[in-house]
Design a protein around this motif. Structure first.
Motif, PDB file in Angstrom:
ATOM      1  N   GLU A   1       1.048   4.220  -2.922  1.00 35.84           N
ATOM      2  CA  GLU A   1       0.941   5.653  -2.655  1.00 35.84           C
ATOM      3  C   GLU A   1       2.164   6.398  -3.170  1.00 35.84           C
ATOM      4  O   GLU A   1       2.055   7.519  -3.681  1.00 35.84           O
ATOM      5  CB  GLU A   1       0.774   5.880  -1.153  1.00 35.84           C
ATOM      6  CG  GLU A   1      -0.542   5.340  -0.597  1.00 35.84           C
ATOM      7  CD  GLU A   1      -0.604   5.411   0.919  1.00 35.84           C
ATOM      8  OE1 GLU A   1       0.408   5.853   1.527  1.00 35.84           O
ATOM      9  OE2 GLU A   1      -1.631   5.000   1.497  1.00 35.84           O
TER      10      GLU A   1
ATOM     11  N   GLN B   1       0.827  -1.200   0.000  1.00 34.19           N
ATOM     12  CA  GLN B   1       0.000   0.000   0.000  1.00 34.19           C
ATOM     13  C   GLN B   1       0.867   1.257   0.000  1.00 34.19           C
ATOM     14  O   GLN B   1       0.572   2.232  -0.697  1.00 34.19           O
ATOM     15  CB  GLN B   1      -0.930  -0.010   1.207  1.00 34.19           C
ATOM     16  CG  GLN B   1      -1.994  -1.096   1.152  1.00 34.19           C
ATOM     17  CD  GLN B   1      -2.871  -1.111   2.385  1.00 34.19           C
ATOM     18  OE1 GLN B   1      -2.399  -0.865   3.494  1.00 34.19           O
ATOM     19  NE2 GLN B   1      -4.154  -1.400   2.212  1.00 34.19           N
ATOM     20  N   GLN B   2       1.943   1.218   0.773  1.00 35.65           N
ATOM     21  CA  GLN B   2       2.861   2.365   0.803  1.00 35.65           C
ATOM     22  C   GLN B   2       3.508   2.576  -0.565  1.00 35.65           C
ATOM     23  O   GLN B   2       3.667   3.712  -1.022  1.00 35.65           O
ATOM     24  CB  GLN B   2       3.933   2.145   1.872  1.00 35.65           C
ATOM     25  CG  GLN B   2       4.890   3.329   2.035  1.00 35.65           C
ATOM     26  CD  GLN B   2       5.947   3.080   3.093  1.00 35.65           C
ATOM     27  OE1 GLN B   2       5.827   2.149   3.902  1.00 35.65           O
ATOM     28  NE2 GLN B   2       6.982   3.900   3.095  1.00 35.65           N
TER      29      GLN B   2
END
Length: 417
Positions: free
Chosen positions: A169, A165-166
């Motif tokens: 982003e 997820q990081q």
């Protein structure tokens, strides 16, 4: 009536570069058990899915019971269907020449035989029809359960790991690519990562040309990239790739810190906007030449090569990165302020079905660098929207509506008799 389904497929397969190279995938003899009884070797979503040549073809087939029921049609009209099924199974093992996925033949042939039983082909006695229908429904539901219901949704479609997820982003509207087998495109998509590579058929000639520059081995269908070099790294940056994933550390590079990530992730050295505004453009006769010129240029984004451009234009050099907004239905919107005539380049794959609207007016979408989309803009505040409307879908829809009209007219004609 069926034209909206098959005509777009005909269009895409006609543009495919890998159709003739996608054959093979013959069945192992052990896989024939999966055709007779789904899940004989286990299931890829569960456990026990092991064995020589085990693949997912068994889940295409409702099961052994349907084949037994299909035998009831042998003496009458069902015989050709059962013969066709037997031929499919034979060819799935020995293979056929040409662009044929042989492993699917057995599964699809068995499915046809099962459907023959479901619809009572062969003039089954009336008392048998309810039994046949219930048996087919039961075995079909069981196969469906094995295909999708072996795991809870929380395990079947889990949330991406925190590091993934990081990374998503960090990449934003950009792309990623895995070196070797570090990442497959469909796997990355589950974590919200857009891979620069495609997956499976159809792959256009433009995309394959691009993949050949990234790695000349062209291992289909997901085109792995063995490593970074002086040719493919600049091309990856032009294509909007902002992160490279690797199972091994890359010498001389500092990885992105992503906590407990099980692989190394590296940012590319240069900027990688998904869209930019070029002050100038130059012409190219063919897509191959355009891609070659793109790689040779000192600053390829500043004066991108455009196929079919009569002559170069624009005396100034330089380029400006732009933001991209994804709209529903795969549409893309770009807001841009243009001081003088310029070329907007979107680092997404070009195809004949893409159309551009500039402030609501239709504009031609040019093929830039042999792969990407471009549209010429005049001075002012511009809103550019890219929409995909291939001729196969447009004409397929028209033919489908025509067929629907024919059905209505036939109903009216029959009612008036």
């Amino acid at each position: 009536l069926s034209a909206p389904a098959w005509l777009p497929l005909v269009e895409q397969v006609g543009r495919s570069a890998t159709l003739a190279a996608h054959g093979g995938n013959r069945l192992f003899v052990g896989q024939l058990l999966d055709l007779a009884w789904p899940g004989w070797h286990g299931h890829p979503a569960g456990s026990g899915y092991v064995g020589l040549g085990v693949w997912g073809d068994g889940v295409l087939h409702p099961g052994l019971v349907c084949l037994v029921l299909a035998l009831l049609a042998w003496k009458t009209r069902g015989r050709p269907i059962l013969l066709a099924w037997g031929v499919c199974v034979v060819f799935s093992v020995v293979g056929l020449p040409g662009p044929m996925n042989h492993a699917r033949l057995g599964g699809m042939g068995a499915l046809a035989a099962a459907l023959a039983a479901a619809f009572g082909v062969g003039r089954l006695p009336r008392r048998w029809l309810p039994v046949v229908s219930l048996a087919v429904l039961a075995t079909g539901a069981w196969a469906r359960h094995l295909d999708q219901g072996m795991l809870e949704p929380s395990r079947h479609s889990p949330e991406p790991a925190a590091w993934a997820q990081q990374l998503a982003e960090t990449v934003g509207d950009g792309r990623v690519v895995g070196l070797g087998w570090a990442l497959q495109p469909n796997t990355g998509a589950l974590a919200g990562l857009a891979d620069v590579r495609g997956y499976d058929l159809p792959v256009s000639k433009d995309t394959e040309r691009f993949m050949g520059r990234l790695d000349s081995s062209l291992v289909r269908p997901w085109f792995p990239v063995a490593g970074l070099n002086s040719v493919n790294e600049p091309l990856l940056e032009i294509a909007g790739v902002r992160a490279v994933l690797s199972t091994e550390p890359l010498e001389g590079r500092v990885p992105i810190e992503l906590g407990d990530a099980p692989i190394w992730v590296y940012a590319l050295n240069g900027p990688a906007p998904r869209a930019w505004l070029a002050a100038s453009a130059t012409g190219a006769h063919t897509p191959e030449q355009a891609l070659t010129d793109l790689l040779k240029a000192p600053d390829p984004r500043s004066v991108p090569p455009v196929e079919g451009l009569e002559r170069s234009w624009g005396a100034a050099e330089g380029w400006t990165p732009l933001g991209v907004e994804a709209l529903p239905g795969g549409e893309v919107s770009v807001e841009v302020s243009v001081a003088s005539k310029a070329l907007l380049v979107l680092a997404d794959a070009w195809a004949p079905g893409w159309h551009a609207e500039v402030d609501g007016e239709q504009r031609e979408v040019l093929r830039v660098g042999g792969l990407f989309r471009g549209v010429v803009l005049t001075p002012g505040e511009r809103n550019v929207v890219f929409r995909y409307q291939p001729w196969g879908w447009v004409w397929g829809l028209r033919l489908g509506l025509l067929g629907f009209l024919g059905v209505i007219l036939e109903i009216k004609r029959s009612a008036s008799r």
